[in-house]
Design a protein around this motif. Sequence first.
Motif, PDB file in Angstrom:
ATOM      1  N   SER A  84       0.828  -1.209   0.000  1.00  0.00           N
ATOM      2  CA  SER A  84       0.000   0.000   0.000  1.00  0.00           C
ATOM      3  C   SER A  84       0.856   1.250   0.000  1.00  0.00           C
ATOM      4  CB  SER A  84      -0.922   0.013   1.219  1.00  0.00           C
ATOM      5  OG  SER A  84      -1.783  -1.090   1.190  1.00  0.00           O
ATOM      6  N   ASP A 134       3.966   1.419  -1.122  1.00  0.00           N
ATOM      7  CA  ASP A 134       4.601   1.464  -2.451  1.00  0.00           C
ATOM      8  C   ASP A 134       3.660   2.075  -3.486  1.00  0.00           C
ATOM      9  OD1 ASP A 134       6.910   0.290  -1.468  1.00  0.00           O
ATOM     10  OD2 ASP A 134       6.337  -1.739  -2.088  1.00  0.00           O
ATOM     11  N   HIS A 135       2.418   1.627  -3.474  1.00  0.00           N
ATOM     12  CA  HIS A 135       1.432   2.139  -4.431  1.00  0.00           C
ATOM     13  C   HIS A 135       1.154   3.623  -4.208  1.00  0.00           C
ATOM     14  CE1 HIS A 135      -1.924   2.197  -7.194  1.00  0.00           C
ATOM     15  NE2 HIS A 135      -2.703   2.686  -6.231  1.00  0.00           N
ATOM     16  N   ALA A 136       1.039   4.006  -2.943  1.00  0.00           N
ATOM     17  CA  ALA A 136       0.771   5.414  -2.630  1.00  0.00           C
ATOM     18  C   ALA A 136       1.915   6.303  -3.096  1.00  0.00           C
ATOM     19  CB  ALA A 136       0.544   5.580  -1.131  1.00  0.00           C
ATOM     20  N   GLU A 159       4.025   5.596  -5.582  1.00  0.00           N
ATOM     21  CA  GLU A 159       4.050   5.577  -7.047  1.00  0.00           C
ATOM     22  C   GLU A 159       3.006   6.524  -7.636  1.00  0.00           C
ATOM     23  OE1 GLU A 159       3.556   1.567  -8.375  1.00  0.00           O
ATOM     24  OE2 GLU A 159       5.453   0.912  -7.500  1.00  0.00           O
ATOM     25  N   THR A 160       1.838   6.562  -7.021  1.00  0.00           N
ATOM     26  CA  THR A 160       0.758   7.402  -7.540  1.00  0.00           C
ATOM     27  C   THR A 160       0.803   8.824  -6.981  1.00  0.00           C
ATOM     28  OG1 THR A 160      -0.760   6.683  -5.793  1.00  0.00           O
ATOM     29  CG2 THR A 160      -0.771   5.422  -7.862  1.00  0.00           C
ATOM     30  N   GLY A 161       1.559   9.020  -5.914  1.00  0.00           N
ATOM     31  CA  GLY A 161       1.640  10.346  -5.295  1.00  0.00           C
ATOM     32  C   GLY A 161       0.457  10.674  -4.414  1.00  0.00           C
ATOM     33  N   ASN A 162      -0.341   9.682  -4.084  1.00  0.00           N
ATOM     34  CA  ASN A 162      -1.530   9.876  -3.259  1.00  0.00           C
ATOM     35  C   ASN A 162      -1.301   9.200  -1.909  1.00  0.00           C
ATOM     36  OD1 ASN A 162      -4.048  10.289  -2.232  1.00  0.00           O
ATOM     37  ND2 ASN A 162      -5.112   8.946  -3.670  1.00  0.00           N
TER      38      ASN A 162
END
Length: 197
Positions: A54, A56-58, A60-63
Amino acid sequence: MEAWLSEYQGSSNTQRGDQASQVVTASNLNTASTDAPSAGLGISSLAELALKPSIDHALETGNIQDIEQLMWLPGKAEAILSMLKAYNPFPGAALLLLAQVLNYLGLRKHADLSNFALSTTLILPLVNDLKFRDLQALDLSHNKFVTIDSIHAILEIVSGLRRLIVLETSITDQSLFASSKPQALLQSRITHPPPFD
């Protein structure tokens, strides 16, 4: 047979006492399930396993708002902080999240950034942040990216800094004590291994 025989009957009933000792009660079940991870078995909960992907994904997306909302859950801020330490080199996108976690944990005056792979370009905006204006102690130990130039820049930005710990960094004793900045200023606030002569 009653499920919670030992809960509601005293030990005077010896006839059914042996059966009661073999019954798993709700309190025993809760104790067994919560003690398993802390018993050194190395088993992580599903929430802990999902936290790293989670983050890592945040990043990558900047969110990072969803990750910020997790910090109020018990133990999550500490878990996020330890997971951020694993990034080498530290991504610039994670700097805001790091500042939020440090702020949430109340580490605005005594920030422990040891074992973070933060470069000077990431450390300076972090300590220059308004949340860290009252910074008194900063630990940058175990960071190969910290240089003598980092130290000078930090000391210029944070005027109230009383203690700066730079153990096991790329700073040598010679570079520290041969600095062009006033040595009294440096020596009064820096914890560094003394030279061995």
